[in-house]
Scaffold this motif. Structure first.
Motif: not given
Length: 269
Positions: A151-175
Motif C-alpha cells: 500500500s505504500n504507493w497508494a499512500t504516496q498518491l493520496r499525499s500528493a493530492n492532499n488526501n483529496k479523492p478524484l472527481k472523475f475517471c475517464i478510461v479508453y480501452s481499459g481492463f
C-alpha cells in the motif's frame, strides 16, 4: 457612596450623537469569491507510448471540453511520464505479478505533486487500467492493505493530492488488473464517477475485458456514476466530434455544482 454616584453617572450618560455614515443608497460590496483555477486532468498514455503523444491525440477532446465547460475553468492536462516508449508495468505470465508497478505509481505521484494536485484522470489501454487503479486507491472509503509493501504507493498518491479523492475517471480501452496483489482495489466497486470508452472492433483489449472493468466501476451501494460509450472503431482514442461531445457532456454532469478552489500549493504562491 461615591462609587454609587459614579455608576449612576455612567448609566445616565446620553447616547452618542454621531450619525451613521451614509452609503448614498449603495449596497455594501460583497466579498469577492475565491479565484477559480483550471480543471486539472492527469493523462496516462498506453503501453510503449508517451505522454506527449497521448496529449496530442486527445487535443480535439481538450478543445471540446474547454468550449463545453463554459464558465468553468479550462481543462489543463498533466502527462506522466514525459519520455517515449514507456510502460506502466510488465505482466509476468508465470506469477501474474506486475513488474515495475510501484515505479510507475511513484512516477504518477510525482506528476500529481508537481501539478499541485489534480481533479481527475484519463488513460488509454494500459494507462486506462492504471487510471482506474489510481482513482480507486485515492477514494476515501478505500481501506489500504495492512502490509505497507502493498500500500505504500497508494499512500504516496493520496499525499500528493492532499488526501483529496478524484472527481472523475475517464478510461479508453481499459481492463481489470490481473495481479493478485491488486485485487483489493476492486473490492466493493468504485465510488469515483467513471466513463468507459472502447471500440467495438478492438482486437487488442477485448470487449469482455473492458466491460469487466466497467462492471467493477458500478457501485450501486456507494452511489458512484459509471457510463459506457462504444465507438465503431478499434484500439484507439476517437477524436471526432460525435464521440468527444458526449464525453464533454458527461463530464459537465459529473462536475455540476463543483467548485474548483485554488489548490493548497497555489494558495501559498
Amino acid at each position: 457612596m461615591s462609587d454609587n454616584n459614579n455608576n449612576n453617572a455612567a448609566a445616565a450618560a446620553p447616547p452618542s450623537t454621531a450619525k451613521p455614515a451614509k452609503n448614498n443608497g449603495k449596497k455594501a460590496a460583497k466579498p469577492a469569491p475565491p479565484p477559480k483555477r483550471d480543471l486539472k486532468i492527469l493523462m496516462l498514455h498506453g503501453y510503449t507510448q508517451s505522454g506527449a503523444l497521448f496529449k496530442g491525440r486527445t487535443g480535439a477532446l481538450n478543445k471540446v471540453l474547454n468550449r463545453a465547460l463554459g464558465e468553468m475553468p479550462a481543462a489543463t492536462r498533466t502527462t506522466a511520464p514525459p519520455t517515449d516508449n514507456w510502460g506502466w508495468f510488465q505482466h509476468d505470465e508465470g506469477t501474474g505479478a506486475y513488474r515495475g508497478f510501484d515505479n510507475g505509481m511513484q512516477r504518477i505521484a510525482e506528476s500529481i505533486r508537481e501539478a499541485g494536485g489534480v481533479d481527475g484522470v484519463m488513460g488509454f489501454s494500459q494507462g486506462a487500467a492504471f487510471a482506474a487503479m489510481v482513482a480507486s486507491a485515492m477514494e476515501e472509503s478505500r481501506t489500504l492493505p495492512a502490509d505497507e509493501k502493498l500500500s505504500n504507493w497508494a499512500t504516496q498518491l493520496r499525499s500528493a493530492n492532499n488526501n483529496k479523492p478524484l472527481k472523475f475517471c475517464i478510461v479508453y480501452s481499459g481492463f481489470v488488473g490481473r495481479d493478485p496483489a491488486l485485487q483489493w482495489l476492486y473490492e466493493g466497486g468504485f465510488a469515483t464517477p467513471s466513463l468507459h470508452v472502447y471500440g467495438g472492433l478492438d482486437t487488442v483489449v477485448s470487449e469482455d475485458r473492458t466491460r469487466g472493468l466497467w462492471e467493477k466501476c458500478t457501485p450501486t451501494e456507494k452511489g458512484g456514476k459509471a457510463q459506457v460509450l462504444v465507438h465503431p472503431g478499434g484500439h484507439f482514442v476517437p477524436v471526432k466530434k460525435e464521440w468527444t461531445t458526449p464525453i464533454a457532456g458527461w463530464l459537465m454532469e459529473v462536475l455540476k455544482g463543483e467548485t474548483l478552489e485554488p489548490a493548497a500549493a497555489e494558495e501559498k504562491a
